[in-house]
Design a protein around this motif. Sequence first.
Motif, short mmCIF file in Angstrom:
data_model
loop_
_atom_site.label_atom_id
_atom_site.label_comp_id
_atom_site.label_asym_id
_atom_site.label_seq_id
_atom_site.Cartn_x
_atom_site.Cartn_y
_atom_site.Cartn_z
N PRO A 205 0.83 -1.22 0.00
CA PRO A 205 0.00 0.00 0.00
C PRO A 205 0.86 1.26 0.00
N ASP A 206 0.19 2.41 0.08
CA ASP A 206 0.91 3.68 0.09
C ASP A 206 1.45 3.97 1.49
N ILE A 207 1.99 5.17 1.65
CA ILE A 207 2.66 5.53 2.91
C ILE A 207 1.69 5.53 4.08
N ALA A 208 0.46 5.96 3.83
CA ALA A 208 -0.51 6.03 4.93
C ALA A 208 -0.78 4.65 5.54
N GLY A 209 -0.83 3.61 4.71
CA GLY A 209 -1.05 2.26 5.22
C GLY A 209 0.07 1.80 6.14
N TRP A 210 1.33 2.04 5.72
CA TRP A 210 2.46 1.67 6.55
C TRP A 210 2.46 2.47 7.86
N ASN A 211 2.15 3.75 7.79
CA ASN A 211 2.11 4.57 9.00
C ASN A 211 1.05 4.07 9.98
N SER A 212 -0.09 3.67 9.46
CA SER A 212 -1.14 3.16 10.35
C SER A 212 -0.71 1.85 11.02
N TYR A 213 0.04 1.02 10.29
CA TYR A 213 0.53 -0.23 10.87
C TYR A 213 1.52 0.06 12.00
N ILE A 214 2.44 1.05 11.74
CA ILE A 214 3.42 1.41 12.76
C ILE A 214 2.73 1.99 13.99
N ARG A 227 9.98 -0.98 14.71
CA ARG A 227 11.26 -0.76 14.03
C ARG A 227 11.41 -1.68 12.83
N ALA A 228 10.99 -2.93 12.98
CA ALA A 228 11.05 -3.87 11.86
C ALA A 228 10.13 -3.43 10.73
N ILE A 229 8.96 -2.90 11.09
CA ILE A 229 8.05 -2.40 10.05
C ILE A 229 8.66 -1.19 9.35
N TYR A 230 9.35 -0.32 10.12
CA TYR A 230 10.03 0.83 9.50
C TYR A 230 11.08 0.36 8.49
N GLU A 231 11.82 -0.69 8.81
CA GLU A 231 12.82 -1.20 7.87
C GLU A 231 12.16 -1.66 6.58
N ARG A 232 11.05 -2.39 6.72
CA ARG A 232 10.32 -2.80 5.51
C ARG A 232 9.73 -1.60 4.78
N HIS A 237 9.36 1.99 0.23
CA HIS A 237 9.21 3.39 -0.24
C HIS A 237 10.48 4.16 0.08
N PRO A 238 11.56 3.99 -0.72
CA PRO A 238 12.82 4.71 -0.44
C PRO A 238 12.72 6.18 -0.85
N ARG A 239 12.14 6.97 0.01
CA ARG A 239 11.96 8.39 -0.24
C ARG A 239 12.48 9.18 0.94
N PRO A 240 12.86 10.45 0.73
CA PRO A 240 13.40 11.25 1.84
C PRO A 240 12.44 11.36 3.02
N ASP A 241 11.14 11.55 2.77
CA ASP A 241 10.22 11.73 3.89
C ASP A 241 10.06 10.45 4.72
N THR A 242 10.16 9.27 4.10
CA THR A 242 10.05 8.03 4.87
C THR A 242 11.28 7.82 5.76
N PHE A 243 12.47 8.10 5.22
CA PHE A 243 13.68 7.99 6.04
C PHE A 243 13.66 9.02 7.17
N ILE A 244 13.20 10.21 6.89
CA ILE A 244 13.13 11.24 7.94
C ILE A 244 12.17 10.80 9.05
N ARG A 245 11.05 10.22 8.65
CA ARG A 245 10.09 9.73 9.65
C ARG A 245 10.72 8.62 10.51
N VAL A 262 20.41 5.82 10.04
CA VAL A 262 19.28 5.95 9.10
C VAL A 262 19.53 7.10 8.13
N TYR A 263 19.97 8.25 8.66
CA TYR A 263 20.25 9.40 7.80
C TYR A 263 21.40 9.09 6.83
N GLU A 264 22.42 8.43 7.30
CA GLU A 264 23.55 8.11 6.42
C GLU A 264 23.13 7.16 5.30
N ARG A 265 22.31 6.15 5.64
CA ARG A 265 21.79 5.26 4.59
C ARG A 265 21.00 6.05 3.56
N ALA A 266 20.18 6.97 4.05
CA ALA A 266 19.37 7.77 3.13
C ALA A 266 20.23 8.67 2.25
#
Length: 695
Positions: A205-214, A227-232, A237-245, A262-266
Amino acid sequence: MALTNRSGGGGAGDPSKAPSASDPSLGFLTKRDTEVKLPRATRVKNKTPASIQITAEQILREARERQEPEIRPPKQKITDTHELSEYRLRKRKEFEDVIRRVRWSVSAWVKYARWEEQQLDFARARSVYERALDVAHRDHTLWLKYAEFEMRNRFVNHARNVWDRAVSLLPRVDQLWYKYIHMEELLGAVANARQVFERWMAWRPDIAGWNSYIKFELRYGEVERARAIYERFVAEHPRPDTFIRYAKFEMKRGEVERARRVYERAADLLADDEDAEVLFVAFAEFEERCREVERARAIYKYALDRVPKGRAEELYRKFLAFEKQFGDCEGIEDAIVGKRRFQYEDEVRKNPLNYDSWFDYIRLEESVGNKERIREVYERAIANVPPAEEKRYWQRYIYLWINYALYEELDAQDVERTREVYKECLKLIPHKKFTFAKIWLMAAQFEIRQRNLKAARQILGNAIGMAPKGKIFKKYIEIELYLGNFDRCRTLYEKYIEWSPANCYAWRKYAELEKNLSETDRARSIYELAIAQPALDTPEVLWKVFVLAVALYAEFEASAGLSGEDSESEEKKNEVGYQELHLERVRKCRAVFERAFDYFRTSAPELKEERAMLLEEWLNKEVSFGDLGDVSLVQKNAPRKVKRKRPIPTEDGSTLGYEEYIDYIFPDEVTLAPNLKILEAAYKWKKQKTGDDDE
């Protein structure tokens, strides 16, 4: 009998009035009976406003108050089972008729099912929903109504069954997943809700679905699961806003090192992303909060090197504010330079052909002194070739190449790159349409400074062969003359004259060269050829120069061979042979002026001003001869100046006014035009009168 006579008498006695009384198409009606009688217009006698004014709001309020109450059907009270059965049968028949007419209307099915629900006949209501799904199973609102019906009436397993079928059939409708999970949470079935989330995540799903799961996991204190859900999440969704979150999630729990990783990976993964500016700003602000000033500065500089200038406006602003807060004087200057760099990038991005912006940008980079960046800006600037092959579009552009070559030679001191810059520039210019002598000369002078005379001659030779210009000839001749190669100078002068035979400068300099080399015969021949040249595109300018050439030629004839007169003794100057030689030279000089004057008089009589200039030069020369000179030869041909007026024409052919000009009247014109004798007599009378007044 009387009625018959009346009607007959009327029709026969006055036939013209019969049609007006009755029309056959109207039957027994007359036109008067069928006329539309409008009410007579009422004349308003008193036009003064009333004392009490009525507003539109008052009119609407009174109209609403005077409305009759809505007629509603009376409430039907059913007291008998048989009567209830008849009512239900009648309503079901009505619903079935409606569905038969509008079978695809979901609202009709929902109304039918809700009525059955009100009758507490849940089986029938469920049957209606199932029949509706056979018709519109792609409508997610129908699934929602069906599941909500089961939930309202506490049929949990039925509701789960409906939700399972709905999310299996419509997995891209997020609302179905949210409702399903919400039901499981209300029931306290956390494991079932997590299982539903996992089924949903499988559909990416989109970002909202993952955020609701977290958020779901965090509500129950499952940090490791979150944390595991954040890794997935960031992998999906490898985007700047997801890494920042993700990084903020770690910071909120005090995990600074995890957040930095996390920031260095991004930064490694998304350095070239179009939204990388947001990521780097967040990373730098994170380091600021951690009191890592040097890390933040390094991040800002790294970002400014990687992010395109057109998308780095916020980055520059943040960097400047950072340096003002934490940096020293040098850091603030770097930040200001970065801001100016961004402004120039914005200007050249909007208009790449604005060469003034490129010059300003290059000056900024040269003040910083970074060679690679300077060369990069130069290369980007010269890549913007003017769109049209017209010299006026290239005049500013060519100075980019000139500055580039001078930078490579003087600042970078890279000889090969300088040579390559000149080579590419000369290759780019369309020499068949126009050229720039400055580039040719600068390239040749550069080779001379490198003591490569052969390459300099080759460049100037190519210039003369491809796009000859006067400046190139002059400079090439000057170089060869400085080196003492007089034969090459003669060859170049010949090519110069061959290219521009009307150029008096070339003829004069060529003759002066021969004169300085004591080649008297060569110089005389050159002047002879110069005088014999015909008029070309600009006869006025050409003849003015021609008069100068004649004067020079005559001066040469007068002074040829007399360079050693000052050293001669007085006895030798008094010898008869010497005087004869001097007289012969005076005759040759005079012959030159006579030939030129005859040419003006016969072949170009309209060039009066040039002929007057010639006579003036001739007169000065005769005076310089002293006793051997004959001033009367010139004075008898001297013209008279007359002030005249001529009209000033406009573009449409009309006359704007008159202007005064000086005209020259020569003696031969007076002889040929008898009408001018009156003017001559008037001139003599005026002169005589002026003399008497003076006496």
